[in-house]
Design a protein around this motif. Structure first.
Motif, PDB file in Angstrom:
ATOM      1  N   LEU A  45       0.778  -1.436  -0.062  1.00  0.00           N
ATOM      2  CA  LEU A  45       0.110  -0.121  -0.018  1.00  0.00           C
ATOM      3  C   LEU A  45       0.799   1.413   0.028  1.00  0.00           C
ATOM      4  O   LEU A  45       0.412   2.513  -0.163  1.00  0.00           O
ATOM      5  CB  LEU A  45      -0.950   0.115   1.476  1.00  0.00           C
ATOM      6  N   LEU A  76      -6.972  -2.982   4.503  1.00  0.00           N
ATOM      7  CA  LEU A  76      -7.256  -2.296   3.308  1.00  0.00           C
ATOM      8  C   LEU A  76      -8.637  -1.257   3.519  1.00  0.00           C
ATOM      9  O   LEU A  76      -8.851  -0.125   3.130  1.00  0.00           O
ATOM     10  CB  LEU A  76      -8.004  -3.238   2.171  1.00  0.00           C
ATOM     11  N   CYS A  97      -3.607  -4.921  -5.239  1.00  0.00           N
ATOM     12  CA  CYS A  97      -4.554  -5.412  -4.393  1.00  0.00           C
ATOM     13  C   CYS A  97      -5.850  -5.973  -4.883  1.00  0.00           C
ATOM     14  O   CYS A  97      -6.455  -6.897  -4.296  1.00  0.00           O
ATOM     15  CB  CYS A  97      -5.152  -4.062  -3.764  1.00  0.00           C
ATOM     16  N   SER A 132     -10.447  -2.055  -4.617  1.00  0.00           N
ATOM     17  CA  SER A 132      -9.863  -3.214  -4.917  1.00  0.00           C
ATOM     18  C   SER A 132     -10.948  -4.412  -5.107  1.00  0.00           C
ATOM     19  O   SER A 132     -10.501  -5.009  -6.069  1.00  0.00           O
ATOM     20  CB  SER A 132      -8.988  -3.568  -3.549  1.00  0.00           C
TER      21      SER A 132
END
Length: 580
Positions: A45, A76, A97, A132
């Protein structure tokens, strides 16, 4: 797919390799400690993680299987909305992701919408998890996730709405969207909506034959809209415009694009895209307007009109209409324009129209050294529509060979490039008769070999390239052996590299000694090209080549390793593995 891209990723830095020092084949087992998984998520990330490190982190998490789902989903979901890089770029984190979520979904036998409401999530899913999941739908084409995408259009985060709209745009190109999805897209057309979301929703609706989408796109062409938005609209209209527009809609679009084209304040990049878009929707009624633009006093506007006409000429019907309007009579004066770009584009446009009349015009100019468009006509001959036809090709090659007698190096290079381009056309289009005749005309001209000895290195290099194109397994032509060996030691490195390449291309085993000598060339590009040519001409079964490889391999141990040493080692190791 539209305007969805990421900046170029770099190779992993040393610091990031140490931060995540394992790859997919040398990692701890599924029972890895949680801090390693957390570190993998952090790298996944982080905004500045290199591409290869991000791939390794994704694979590490995927190998651990569904047991990582609670940690992945929680991380996430709690990550703030990613707004860097700014639109039209797209954060690179989502590519990885989304692949991770798709992989874990399959292993856990869960749907993506179930992940958004997973019991381990204490709060509603955040924007990064939403996006995602949205992008993961493209990796699971066998499952219908339109309801998820429709729900995302009502999200409070603009990036989520944009991601959903762009995914729906792709889906709309393959299947019919549900009425509820169409209604949700309509809601994204509000003037208060973020520009990228409005743009993408309008484009999606246009694909669904909801023509309000076209109205919105035309509104976004307004000069008051941000430049990036206007550029995106013109790019869409130029490259991905649906073909099912009515005549009235095409006329409406033509009017707006002409306004963009004629506005002197329009940025050049935007105006160029508008000219491409205009050619896609042009009707015969547009030709008189374009003729007027050709007579304007603005060279930039003349170039745009010529570009539009060049692309319009790809339609046989429009070419007939252009001849009916005697369009060439309005283009011919531009061949004497003081602006070289206007002259060049005028030649391209005439070449796109094709025909024996245009060929005769180019031939007349090519034989007249004093004409302002002399160079541009030599360049235009290679683009001439129908140049491979028997009635045109002989004269075209003759004109270009005549230009080689010119003392100007730039003229010689342009003529050589045009001859090479015509040969490539004949070969790629499978025109064997044309290829044989053109190759014969060139090979029988004694001037070609004389050009290998001219002072200009540029001309010598282009001549070598042309000789390489004349050769094929089906012909008896072979570049002169003595000249090619001499050129391997030419004073110019570009000529030496080109000679080495052609020797490999034509299978000239007589050049092996010279190529071995070229391995010691001071220019690394020459030595690398010679090495590649040797690899084409021989194998490790040849004792001489094998000895050369062994000598190169020994240099790998030197304090300053020779550039080719590692490649030689790899070939030797591969040869050893293949032995019985």
């Amino acid at each position: 797919m539209i305007i969805k891209s990421t900046p170029d990723d770099q190779m992993p830095s040393d610091a990031q390799r140490h931060a995540f020092p394992y790859d997919q084949d040398s990692v701890p087992g599924p029972a890895s400690s949680s801090h390693i998984l957390e570190e993998a998520l952090r790298l996944l990330l982080a905004p500045n993680t290199d591409y290869h490190v991000r791939v390794q982190a994704t694979r590490r998490l995927a190998r651990c299987g569904p047991s990582t789902l609670p940690l992945v989903l929680a991380t996430l979901s709690s990550t703030p909305e990613i707004l860097v890089p700014a639109w039209p770029w797209w954060p690179p984190q989502y590519e990885h992701c989304s692949r991770l979520l798709a992989n874990l979904c399959l292993k856990a036998e869960l749907r993506l919408d179930e992940l958004l409401k997973h019991p381990t999530l204490s709060e509603p899913a955040g924007p990064v998890l939403w996006i995602s999941a949205i992008e993961a739908t493209t990796h699971l084409p066998g499952t219908n996730y339109e309801d998820l995408l429709c729900a995302a259009l009502a999200s409070p985060w603009k990036t989520v709405r944009y991601a959903s709209a762009i995914t729906l745009a792709t889906r709309a190109g393959r299947t019919t969207l549900a009425p509820a999805t169409i209604s949700a897209l309509y809601a994204c057309l509000d003037e208060e909506e973020d520009f990228p979301v409005r743009l993408t929703a309008a484009y999606t609706l246009l694909h669904c034959r909801e023509y309000i989408g076209l109205d919105i796109l035309l509104q976004l062409l307004n000069p008051k809209a941000p430049f990036e938005v206007r550029k995106a609209v013109t790019f869409l209209l130029a490259t991905e415009l649906p073909v099912h527009l009515s005549v009235a809609q095409r006329e409406q679009l033509t009017t707006c694009l002409l306004y963009v084209l004629e506005d002197p304040l329009t940025e050049p990049e935007l105006a160029t895209q508008a000219s491409h878009a205009l050619s896609k929707v042009a009707l015969p009624s547009l030709l008189p307007t374009l003729i007027d633009l050709l007579q304007a006093e603005r060279p930039a506007l003349q170039i745009l009109a010529l570009t539009t006409l060049e692309e319009i000429a790809n339609s046989s019907m429009m070419r007939r209409m252009m001849r009916r309007h005697t369009l060439h009579t309005y283009i011919m004066p531009l061949l004497r324009s003081p602006e070289s770009e206007v002259r060049r584009q005028a030649c391209y446009t005439l070449a796109s129209c094709g025909g024996e009349y245009v060929a005769a015009v180019f031939g007349t100019i090519a034989l007249n050294r004093e004409h302002p468009a002399h160079m541009e006509a030599l360049e235009g001959l290679r683009m001439l529509r129908g140049v491979l036809r028997a009635s045109i090709r002989e004269n075209t090659v003759r004109w270009l060979l005549h230009a080689l007698k010119d003392a100007d190096e730039a003229v010689q290079v342009t003529a050589l490039d045009s001859l090479s381009y015509i040969l490539v056309q004949a070969r790629t289009q499978g025109k064997r008769q044309a290829l044989q005749e053109i190759s014969g005309f060139i090979a029988n001209d004694p001037l070609i070999l004389l050009l290998l000895n001219v002072p200009g290195a540029w001309v010598r290099q282009r001549t070598i390239e042309l000789l390489g194109l004349l050769w094929s397994p089906h012909t008896t032509f072979m570049p002169p052996q003595n000249e090619m060996l001499r050129l391997l030691t030419d004073s110019d490195s570009g000529v030496r590299a080109c000679a080495a390449f052609v020797c490999g291309h034509i299978g000239a085993r007589w050049a092996v000694p010279g190529l071995i000598q070229s391995l010691l060339d001071e220019d690394p590009h020459v030595s690398q090209t010679a090495f590649n040519a040797l690899c084409q001409l021989t194998t490790t079964a040849d004792p001489i080549f094998c000895a050369v490889l062994q000598e190169l391999a020994r240099l790998a141990q030197a304090s300053q390793p020779y550039p080719l040493a590692q490649q030689a080692l790899q070939i030797l190791h591969k040869s050893q593995r293949q032995k019985p």
